[in-house]
Design a protein around this motif. Structure first.
Motif, PDB file in Angstrom:
ATOM      1  N   GLY A 205       0.820  -1.224   0.021  1.00  0.00           N
ATOM      2  CA  GLY A 205       0.073  -0.176  -0.181  1.00  0.00           C
ATOM      3  C   GLY A 205       0.776   1.207  -0.006  1.00  0.00           C
ATOM      4  N   GLY A 206       2.238   1.310   0.256  1.00  0.00           N
ATOM      5  CA  GLY A 206       2.848   2.336   0.281  1.00  0.00           C
ATOM      6  C   GLY A 206       3.532   2.850   1.526  1.00  0.00           C
ATOM      7  N   VAL A 207       3.116   2.110   2.634  1.00  0.00           N
ATOM      8  CA  VAL A 207       3.505   2.704   3.916  1.00  0.00           C
ATOM      9  C   VAL A 207       4.179   1.517   4.617  1.00  0.00           C
ATOM     10  N   ALA A 208       5.215   1.676   5.195  1.00  0.00           N
ATOM     11  CA  ALA A 208       5.977   0.862   5.906  1.00  0.00           C
ATOM     12  C   ALA A 208       5.465   0.477   7.411  1.00  0.00           C
ATOM     13  N   ASP A 209       5.068  -0.969   7.429  1.00  0.00           N
ATOM     14  CA  ASP A 209       4.695  -1.262   8.830  1.00  0.00           C
ATOM     15  C   ASP A 209       5.730  -2.101   9.508  1.00  0.00           C
ATOM     16  N   THR A 210       6.283  -1.746  10.272  1.00  0.00           N
ATOM     17  CA  THR A 210       7.622  -2.508  11.114  1.00  0.00           C
ATOM     18  C   THR A 210       6.942  -3.362  12.190  1.00  0.00           C
ATOM     19  N   SER A 211       5.975  -3.470  12.559  1.00  0.00           N
ATOM     20  CA  SER A 211       5.416  -4.190  13.599  1.00  0.00           C
ATOM     21  C   SER A 211       6.195  -5.624  13.439  1.00  0.00           C
ATOM     22  N   ALA A 212       6.269  -6.312  14.603  1.00  0.00           N
ATOM     23  CA  ALA A 212       6.471  -7.605  14.776  1.00  0.00           C
ATOM     24  C   ALA A 212       6.142  -8.529  13.767  1.00  0.00           C
ATOM     25  N   GLY A 213       6.721  -9.153  12.853  1.00  0.00           N
ATOM     26  CA  GLY A 213       6.079 -10.328  11.804  1.00  0.00           C
ATOM     27  C   GLY A 213       5.406  -9.763  10.960  1.00  0.00           C
ATOM     28  N   ALA A 214       5.419  -8.418  10.927  1.00  0.00           N
ATOM     29  CA  ALA A 214       4.695  -7.944   9.569  1.00  0.00           C
ATOM     30  C   ALA A 214       5.114  -8.390   8.332  1.00  0.00           C
ATOM     31  N   TRP A 215       6.334  -8.621   8.058  1.00  0.00           N
ATOM     32  CA  TRP A 215       7.238  -8.973   7.017  1.00  0.00           C
ATOM     33  C   TRP A 215       6.943 -10.577   6.443  1.00  0.00           C
ATOM     34  N   ARG A 216       6.164 -11.217   7.369  1.00  0.00           N
ATOM     35  CA  ARG A 216       6.042 -12.629   6.988  1.00  0.00           C
ATOM     36  C   ARG A 216       5.174 -13.043   6.039  1.00  0.00           C
ATOM     37  N   GLN A 249      23.534 -11.177   6.508  1.00  0.00           N
ATOM     38  CA  GLN A 249      21.993 -11.390   7.084  1.00  0.00           C
ATOM     39  C   GLN A 249      20.910 -11.091   5.737  1.00  0.00           C
ATOM     40  N   VAL A 250      19.911 -11.351   5.912  1.00  0.00           N
ATOM     41  CA  VAL A 250      18.685 -11.247   5.009  1.00  0.00           C
ATOM     42  C   VAL A 250      17.785 -10.724   5.802  1.00  0.00           C
ATOM     43  N   SER A 251      16.811  -9.918   4.982  1.00  0.00           N
ATOM     44  CA  SER A 251      15.720  -9.100   5.506  1.00  0.00           C
ATOM     45  C   SER A 251      14.585  -9.434   4.486  1.00  0.00           C
ATOM     46  N   GLY A 252      13.205  -9.165   5.006  1.00  0.00           N
ATOM     47  CA  GLY A 252      12.151  -9.397   4.283  1.00  0.00           C
ATOM     48  C   GLY A 252      11.411  -8.084   4.243  1.00  0.00           C
ATOM     49  N   ILE A 253      11.224  -7.561   2.948  1.00  0.00           N
ATOM     50  CA  ILE A 253      10.110  -6.507   2.869  1.00  0.00           C
ATOM     51  C   ILE A 253       9.192  -6.914   1.801  1.00  0.00           C
ATOM     52  N   LYS A 254       8.006  -7.166   2.480  1.00  0.00           N
ATOM     53  CA  LYS A 254       6.772  -7.669   1.774  1.00  0.00           C
ATOM     54  C   LYS A 254       6.235  -6.702   1.030  1.00  0.00           C
ATOM     55  N   VAL A 255       5.873  -6.981  -0.168  1.00  0.00           N
ATOM     56  CA  VAL A 255       5.204  -5.649  -1.251  1.00  0.00           C
ATOM     57  C   VAL A 255       3.857  -6.486  -1.994  1.00  0.00           C
ATOM     58  N   SER A 256       3.574  -7.707  -1.720  1.00  0.00           N
ATOM     59  CA  SER A 256       2.742  -8.493  -2.513  1.00  0.00           C
ATOM     60  C   SER A 256       1.249  -8.311  -1.758  1.00  0.00           C
ATOM     61  N   ASP A 257       0.301  -7.627  -2.591  1.00  0.00           N
ATOM     62  CA  ASP A 257      -1.029  -7.462  -2.058  1.00  0.00           C
ATOM     63  C   ASP A 257      -1.784  -8.514  -1.637  1.00  0.00           C
ATOM     64  N   SER A 267       3.890   0.016  -3.669  1.00  0.00           N
ATOM     65  CA  SER A 267       4.423  -0.874  -2.557  1.00  0.00           C
ATOM     66  C   SER A 267       6.124  -0.941  -2.571  1.00  0.00           C
ATOM     67  N   VAL A 268       6.348  -0.997  -4.108  1.00  0.00           N
ATOM     68  CA  VAL A 268       7.853  -1.263  -4.458  1.00  0.00           C
ATOM     69  C   VAL A 268       8.539   0.169  -4.188  1.00  0.00           C
ATOM     70  N   VAL A 269       7.962   1.071  -4.339  1.00  0.00           N
ATOM     71  CA  VAL A 269       8.527   2.230  -4.001  1.00  0.00           C
ATOM     72  C   VAL A 269       8.794   2.566  -2.576  1.00  0.00           C
ATOM     73  N   CYS A 270       7.864   2.132  -1.571  1.00  0.00           N
ATOM     74  CA  CYS A 270       8.094   2.027  -0.289  1.00  0.00           C
ATOM     75  C   CYS A 270       9.225   1.369   0.114  1.00  0.00           C
ATOM     76  N   ALA A 271       9.346   0.028  -0.546  1.00  0.00           N
ATOM     77  CA  ALA A 271      10.237  -0.955  -0.158  1.00  0.00           C
ATOM     78  C   ALA A 271      11.984  -0.585  -0.658  1.00  0.00           C
ATOM     79  N   PHE A 272      11.628   0.051  -1.680  1.00  0.00           N
ATOM     80  CA  PHE A 272      13.205   0.708  -2.110  1.00  0.00           C
ATOM     81  C   PHE A 272      13.826   1.815  -1.080  1.00  0.00           C
TER      82      PHE A 272
END
Length: 508
Positions: A205-216, A249-257, A267-272
């Motif tokens: 959606g374009g806004v980063a959510d960093t709450s625990a597990g949001a990237w799963r 290290q590896v991180s996850g940035i979820k962008v799939s609707d 979503s991809v703009v937010c990720a970069f």
């Protein structure tokens, strides 16, 4: 799904703030004649509530004025990226795009979707093949001393010397590769030791959510990002498989609707931007930005998508982040005169169109400075599905070929074995699997050369690659017809770019 990138590929060395707009002349200055904030009043909400990207100059006054114009045109501001001049908005006004394009300071604006339906964005080829308990036992029985229990099935590691490289330098924990994808299951025992939660988020959606597990991942069916993450950095911990760079290290940035699995531009703009602002050294992008497989610059919506995502990735590049992306699975020659696209838009009813790959661009793969990766099988031959093209492909890497290139491994599976959600393992193939292998090698290079810039890392990646040269014949199915034509020489060609990446050379 295909990604395209020609040698003309939007030109290089584009300033991050000016992006494509001023430097390349792709984007007409239609906004320049209109008075500031002059968008007409919004019509009634007579259409679907769509998302838009509005790309502006980066000064505070312009951004503030454009945000007011967005509201005046019947829109809602969802996110503002001041540093790159990208505003994400929602509106049901069917004239929202044209109205915003007439506002002073707006350099491009367009819808990022049509109607959400089905997913088509990732670049894996075929369904997942899970490793059963019986098969796993067979693989473990073939394990050699010092290897991971399932490593006998990982022909891909041996193909690029990653097994030997790990004994010299497995990679530095100061290097993080962000997997921009469907989410990463950080609870998997092969991923947990190397997962960086502080560099992970949900950007849908374009806004980063960093709450625990949001990237799963949403469900176990959203396995793509977890598989990719394992290929890059699965730990050598005696549990299952190993990654190309098991020490980084590896991180996850979820962008799939969540509704349709699509990778929308906002979503991809937010990720970069998130990756850049959180110190990520490398991103892996095994997808194309939906809903257009090819974004043609004579269409205002598609032009705005290219502009917005390019601003974001250039911002990240300027801050030291190297981006790698999959080439696509359409077996297209992306340096040809014309390509038939039958899949776009993939969020509503596709319309068959013929595009010029020198004028219509895959995003983010074709953007300036992004490393485009084609796929190979166990025989170091281009995978049957992999997109190619002289002056398009930068490097190649193992992506698997379960049809024509079968390895002598316990499972005899020509695809790539890696981690899956819920502590499982499975085989996938595609340029989606090739890109993370190259990203892993790039992470090893960054570990060896911590001060290397993205451009320097890309140069090293190419210089240390092994190029097999164009094959004498590429008649994979034996019907007497060439399935693809490789152009170029031993140094650089359309199948492999500068060559197949080499993890062992990276650490030597």
């Amino acid at each position: 799904m295909a990604h395209l990138r020609s040698r003309r590929r939007l030109a290089l060395a584009v300033p991050v703030v000016l992006s494509l707009t001023a430097t390349l002349g792709f984007l007409p200055g239609a906004a320049s004649a209109a008075p500031q904030g002059s968008a007409p009043a919004a019509t009634a909400a007579d259409g679907p509530n769509l998302a838009y990207v509005v790309n502006t100059k980066t000064d505070h006054r312009t951004i503030t004025s454009v945000k007011k114009a967005i509201v005046k045109a019947g829109g809602t501001v969802v996110a503002t990226y001041d540093k790159i001049g990208v505003i994400v908005a929602h509106s049901a006004n069917t004239e929202f795009g044209p109205q915003l394009r007439a506002v002073r300071g707006v350099q491009s604006a367009g819808a990022t979707r049509t109607t959400p339906l089905t997913a088509a964005g990732t670049t894996d080829e075929g369904a997942a093949d899970y490793l059963s308990a019986a098969e796993a036992a067979k693989v473990k029985a073939a394990a050699t001393p010092g290897s991971e229990p399932l490593e006998a099935d990982q022909w891909d590691l041996r193909a690029i010397g990653a097994d030997k490289a790990a004994k010299i330098n497995p990679g530095s924990r100061k290097v993080t590769v962000a997997v921009i994808d469907t989410g990463v299951d950080d609870t998997h025992p092969d991923l947990a030791p190397n997962f960086s939660a502080k560099q992970s988020a949900n950007c849908v959606g374009g806004v980063a959510d960093t709450s625990a597990g949001a990237w799963r991942p949403y469900t176990a069916e959203d396995y793509h990002g977890t598989h990719v993450a394992g290929e890059i950095a699965a730990a050598r911990n005696g549990i299952g498989v190993a990654g190309v760079a098991p020490g980084v290290q590896v991180s996850g940035i979820k962008v799939s609707d969540p509704d349709n699995g699509l990778f929308y531009p906002e979503s991809v703009v937010c990720a970069f931007v998130f990756a850049a602002d959180h110190g990520v050294e490398i991103t892996n992008n095994s997808y194309y930005v939906d809903p257009w497989l090819y974004n043609c610059m004579d269409d205002p919506d598609q032009r705005a998508i290219v502009d917005a995502v390019d601003r974001a990735q250039q911002y990240a590049t300027k801050k030291g982040t190297l981006h790698l992306a999959s080439a696509g699975n359409s077996n297209h020659d992306l340096d040809s005169d014309a390509i038939v696209d039958e899949s776009s838009p993939d969020d509503s009813t596709p319309v068959t169109r013929t595009i010029d790959p020198h004028e219509c661009f895959d995003v983010p793969t074709q953007l300036p400075g992004v490393v485009t990766v084609s796929a190979t099988g166990v025989q170091n031959l281009k995978s049957y599905y992999s997109t190619y093209g002289k002056g398009v492909i930068d490097v190649a890497a193992p992506g698997g070929d379960g049809r024509y290139q079968i390895p002598d491994t316990p499972s005899k599976n020509g695809r790539i074995l890696s981690t899956m959600p819920n502590n499982q393992y499975g085989f996938l193939q595609g340029t989606s699997m090739a890109s993370p292998h190259a990203a892993g090698v790039a992470a090893l290079l960054k570990s060896e050369h911590p001060w290397a810039s993205p451009a320097q890392l890309q140069a090293l990646l190419k210089a240390q690659a092994d190029n097999p040269g164009c094959p004498d014949s590429y008649d994979q199915d034996g019907n007497g017809t060439q399935d693809a034509t490789c152009e170029g020489g031993k140094r650089v060609n359309g199948f492999y770019g500068f060559g197949i990446v080499n993890a062992l050379k990276a650490v030597k």
